[in-house]
Design a protein around this motif. Structure first.
Motif, PDB file in Angstrom:
ATOM      1  N   GLN A  60       0.829  -1.197   0.000  1.00 56.30           N
ATOM      2  CA  GLN A  60       0.000   0.000   0.000  1.00 56.30           C
ATOM      3  C   GLN A  60       0.869   1.254   0.000  1.00 56.30           C
ATOM      4  O   GLN A  60       1.904   1.305   0.668  1.00 56.30           O
ATOM      5  N   THR A  61       0.435   2.266  -0.735  1.00 55.67           N
ATOM      6  CA  THR A  61       1.177   3.524  -0.793  1.00 55.67           C
ATOM      7  C   THR A  61       1.359   4.099   0.603  1.00 55.67           C
ATOM      8  O   THR A  61       0.406   4.165   1.393  1.00 55.67           O
ATOM      9  N   ILE A  62       2.581   4.510   0.897  1.00 54.98           N
ATOM     10  CA  ILE A  62       2.864   5.126   2.196  1.00 54.98           C
ATOM     11  C   ILE A  62       2.233   6.517   2.205  1.00 54.98           C
ATOM     12  O   ILE A  62       2.619   7.395   1.438  1.00 54.98           O
ATOM     13  N   ASP A  63       1.247   6.706   3.071  1.00 55.51           N
ATOM     14  CA  ASP A  63       0.524   7.974   3.164  1.00 55.51           C
ATOM     15  C   ASP A  63       0.533   8.425   4.611  1.00 55.51           C
ATOM     16  O   ASP A  63      -0.252   7.938   5.437  1.00 55.51           O
ATOM     17  N   THR A  64       1.442   9.326   4.926  1.00 51.28           N
ATOM     18  CA  THR A  64       1.619   9.758   6.313  1.00 51.28           C
ATOM     19  C   THR A  64       0.609  10.822   6.732  1.00 51.28           C
ATOM     20  O   THR A  64       0.670  11.322   7.855  1.00 51.28           O
ATOM     21  N   SER A  65      -0.330  11.144   5.841  1.00 53.22           N
ATOM     22  CA  SER A  65      -1.457  11.971   6.261  1.00 53.22           C
ATOM     23  C   SER A  65      -2.523  11.106   6.915  1.00 53.22           C
ATOM     24  O   SER A  65      -3.391  11.610   7.636  1.00 53.22           O
ATOM     25  N   LYS A  66      -2.432   9.798   6.676  1.00 48.79           N
ATOM     26  CA  LYS A  66      -3.445   8.869   7.189  1.00 48.79           C
ATOM     27  C   LYS A  66      -2.907   7.917   8.261  1.00 48.79           C
ATOM     28  O   LYS A  66      -3.657   7.474   9.127  1.00 48.79           O
ATOM     29  N   HIS A  67      -1.623   7.577   8.172  1.00 42.97           N
ATOM     30  CA  HIS A  67      -1.065   6.575   9.085  1.00 42.97           C
ATOM     31  C   HIS A  67       0.300   7.003   9.599  1.00 42.97           C
ATOM     32  O   HIS A  67       1.002   7.782   8.956  1.00 42.97           O
ATOM     33  N   ASN A  68       0.669   6.440  10.744  1.00 46.67           N
ATOM     34  CA  ASN A  68       2.047   6.466  11.216  1.00 46.67           C
ATOM     35  C   ASN A  68       2.683   5.136  10.831  1.00 46.67           C
ATOM     36  O   ASN A  68       2.002   4.103  10.758  1.00 46.67           O
ATOM     37  N   TYR A  69       3.992   5.155  10.595  1.00 48.28           N
ATOM     38  CA  TYR A  69       4.694   3.945  10.162  1.00 48.28           C
ATOM     39  C   TYR A  69       5.962   3.752  10.982  1.00 48.28           C
ATOM     40  O   TYR A  69       6.447   4.689  11.629  1.00 48.28           O
ATOM     41  N   THR A  70       6.494   2.531  10.915  1.00 52.07           N
ATOM     42  CA  THR A  70       7.777   2.249  11.548  1.00 52.07           C
ATOM     43  C   THR A  70       8.674   1.475  10.592  1.00 52.07           C
ATOM     44  O   THR A  70       8.201   0.773   9.692  1.00 52.07           O
ATOM     45  N   LEU A  71       9.960   1.630  10.789  1.00 54.62           N
ATOM     46  CA  LEU A  71      10.982   0.883  10.056  1.00 54.62           C
ATOM     47  C   LEU A  71      11.961   0.384  11.097  1.00 54.62           C
ATOM     48  O   LEU A  71      12.579   1.188  11.805  1.00 54.62           O
ATOM     49  N   THR A  72      12.101  -0.919  11.221  1.00 58.96           N
ATOM     50  CA  THR A  72      12.918  -1.493  12.297  1.00 58.96           C
ATOM     51  C   THR A  72      14.087  -2.296  11.753  1.00 58.96           C
ATOM     52  O   THR A  72      13.891  -3.244  10.973  1.00 58.96           O
ATOM     53  N   PHE A  73      15.281  -1.927  12.171  1.00 62.70           N
ATOM     54  CA  PHE A  73      16.481  -2.704  11.851  1.00 62.70           C
ATOM     55  C   PHE A  73      16.740  -3.679  12.995  1.00 62.70           C
ATOM     56  O   PHE A  73      16.899  -3.263  14.154  1.00 62.70           O
ATOM     57  N   ALA A  74      16.773  -4.959  12.683  1.00 61.94           N
ATOM     58  CA  ALA A  74      17.057  -5.968  13.709  1.00 61.94           C
ATOM     59  C   ALA A  74      18.477  -5.798  14.229  1.00 61.94           C
ATOM     60  O   ALA A  74      19.332  -5.195  13.568  1.00 61.94           O
ATOM     61  N   ASP A  75      18.728  -6.324  15.408  1.00 61.04           N
ATOM     62  CA  ASP A  75      20.056  -6.255  16.004  1.00 61.04           C
ATOM     63  C   ASP A  75      21.083  -6.884  15.050  1.00 61.04           C
ATOM     64  O   ASP A  75      20.893  -8.010  14.572  1.00 61.04           O
ATOM     65  N   GLY A  76      22.135  -6.156  14.745  1.00 58.37           N
ATOM     66  CA  GLY A  76      23.174  -6.657  13.844  1.00 58.37           C
ATOM     67  C   GLY A  76      22.807  -6.578  12.378  1.00 58.37           C
ATOM     68  O   GLY A  76      23.543  -7.107  11.531  1.00 58.37           O
ATOM     69  N   GLN A  77      21.701  -5.912  12.051  1.00 58.93           N
ATOM     70  CA  GLN A  77      21.241  -5.856  10.666  1.00 58.93           C
ATOM     71  C   GLN A  77      21.176  -4.436  10.110  1.00 58.93           C
ATOM     72  O   GLN A  77      20.409  -4.157   9.200  1.00 58.93           O
ATOM     73  N   MET A  78      21.987  -3.545  10.660  1.00 53.10           N
ATOM     74  CA  MET A  78      22.120  -2.230  10.031  1.00 53.10           C
ATOM     75  C   MET A  78      22.735  -2.432   8.642  1.00 53.10           C
ATOM     76  O   MET A  78      23.449  -3.413   8.408  1.00 53.10           O
ATOM     77  N   PRO A  79      22.466  -1.547   7.705  1.00 54.06           N
ATOM     78  CA  PRO A  79      22.978  -1.734   6.340  1.00 54.06           C
ATOM     79  C   PRO A  79      24.494  -1.952   6.315  1.00 54.06           C
ATOM     80  O   PRO A  79      25.249  -1.180   6.915  1.00 54.06           O
TER      81      PRO A  79
END
Length: 498
Positions: A375-394
């Protein structure tokens, strides 16, 4: 690069920069062109009238796709190096302009602009003689690069941490007509296929207090004519050019005139002879102006439809020609002449996604328009999160970032904390979860003071996210970004906050 609805055809760089990621927008589909200036040879409608409607539309569609990067580059060059009255003007040709700051929402010539690295810009005029770029010794813990891109938007060379190392050096850039041997004191020679070219310098900013150190590096970047470098008399200067004025905002209304102007300074190559011959059939070519009003209403409509079709074909490529990983689009779009090999759709898609983007070895750009459910990211309608797991930074040799843009304009957004991205330098200040993971809060309003260190401010509208992974770990590493879309590391998806 991507697949999405766009709005204004403000041009990218950068693209630049950054990727600089460019929105070429459906509004790039021009309905009109400016009349030919007095004394010019306006193209008559006769060549086009001899074609069937389908033949005409086919040429327009192909020509639009072929010409999109050339037009974008021409407009940016005008704003950055030709017109000193432009709000985006940086410096005249063969002079370096360093910015001791990163891009903000006030920078509008380049969409999806890189706000990680203060830039230095050098537009090269190689007609008179080669230009020598000299760089200082740069500490190993500070990434920097100099990307060379010609008027085709081909990346034809790199200087910097990854490509040439961190020692001081001098590098010569020559134009398409130059012949000679590499002089003493020159580390390497780079050849541009076009007489005008861009050198885009990126110097890593470690943290906000680091600007003075970046300035010290920038102050040591140098550009000079070969004759000055060698201490020899300068040759006769190439004649001054009265460039057709162009702006990124003017692309919508002047696409074909801008293309004619751009083609004057792009020598024809074997791979583009065919498309340029077709363009000539409809009156588009080097130095020619195009008067849409000279066409019949039916042909004007056909042209608009064909440009729209070309634009949609580019969007389709961005949607299907990349690898979807957890909602992110990954691909290896930018590159050199051999990389594109006459694939005009791929080249246009690269420019639309981010003109002046880096090759994959230099940087990889996961592009985010949708969440994990598609679904299109629409921050006028929802809050979102992006989580990097432990040891999984780029996994990168230099640094990574996640930058927020307005989903329609692809420009950085004004926000109360003047934060446009989260990156490597900020990671140590972010709050970790109990399991060692790090969650980034993607929303238009503050998540509260306790979580603000992890907040990536978003627009009150659709949003567009770009990761930048500089000097990504190669496939030989246990955790790697490369090969793009197939590495052992994958970007985590954006999810609607519970």
């Amino acid at each position: 690069m991507k697949k999405f609805p766009h709005t204004a055809m403000s041009v990218a760089l950068a693209s630049v920069f950054s990727l600089a990621l460019m929105s070429a927008s459906s509004q790039a589909i021009a309905q009109t062109s400016t009349p030919a200036p007095a004394g010019s040879s306006a193209a008559a409608a006769a060549p086009a009238s001899a074609l069937s409607t389908e033949q005409f539309k086919s040429i327009v569609e192909e020509g639009f796709i072929y010409g999109l990067p050339l037009v974008m580059n021409y407009a940016i060059m005008n704003e950055y190096a030709v017109d000193p009255k432009s709000s985006q003007f940086k410096a005249p040709f063969n002079h370096i302009k360093s910015l001791a700051r990163v891009f903000t929402y006030e920078d509008t010539a380049v969409v999806t602009a890189n706000s990680d690295t203060p830039y230095s810009f050098l537009w090269l005029d190689l007609r008179t003689e080669p230009v020598v770029i000299s760089v200082p010794a740069v500490p190993k813990d500070r990434y920097y690069s100099v990307m060379l891109a010609d008027s085709h938007t081909y990346n034809y060379g790199y200087i910097g941490s990854r490509a040439t190392g961190v020692d001081a050096g001098s590098y010569m850039v020559v134009g398409p007509d130059w012949k000679g041997e590499k002089p003493a004191g020159i580390n390497k020679v780079f050849t541009s296929l076009t007489p005008f070219s861009l050198a885009a310098f990126r110097t890593q900013l470690i943290d906000p207090t680091d600007i003075p150190n970046v300035e010290k590096v920038q102050a040591q970047f140098k550009a000079e004519p070969l004759s000055a470098f060698l201490g020899q008399p300068a040759p006769s200067v190439a004649p001054k050019i009265d460039f057709l004025p162009a702006t990124t905002a003017g692309i919508k209304a002047n696409f074909w005139n801008y293309l004619g102007a751009a083609l004057q300074y792009i020598p024809q190559a074997d791979e583009d002879k065919g498309v340029r011959a077709k363009l000539a059939q409809i009156g588009v070519g080097p130095g020619k102006t195009f008067d849409m009003k000279a066409l019949s209403p039916e042909r004007q409509q056909a042209m608009a439809e064909a440009m729209k079709a070309g634009d949609e074909k580019v969007d389709t490529y961005l949607a299907s020609g990349m690898t979807n990983v957890n909602g992110w689009q990954l691909g290896s779009l930018p590159g050199d002449r051999a990389h594109y090999n006459g694939d005009w759709v791929m080249r246009a898609a690269t420019a639309k996604a981010g003109i002046y983007g880096n090759d994959a070895d230099e940087a990889v750009y996961p592009l985010g328009r949708v969440d994990t459910k598609g679904q299109t990211i629409d921050t006028s309608k929802h809050n979102y999160t992006l989580t990097f797991a432990d040891g999984q930074m780029p996994p990168v040799n230099a640094f990574w970032s996640v930058t927020m843009y307005d989903g329609k304009s692809q420009l950085l957004i004004k926000n109360p904390i003047n934060r446009y991205l989260v990156n490597t330098a900020m990671a140590s200040d972010m709050t970790k979860n109990a399991d060692g993971s790090v969650t980034i809060y993607i929303q238009k309003d503050s998540p509260g003071k306790a979580k603000e260190a992890n907040w990536l401010p978003a627009p009150d509208d659709t949003a567009y996210l770009v990761m930048r992974l500089y000097w990504p770990k190669p496939a030989t590493e246990a955790l790697s970004v490369l090969p793009v879309g197939k590495g052992t590391w994958q970007p985590p998806g954006v999810v609607v906050a519970g």
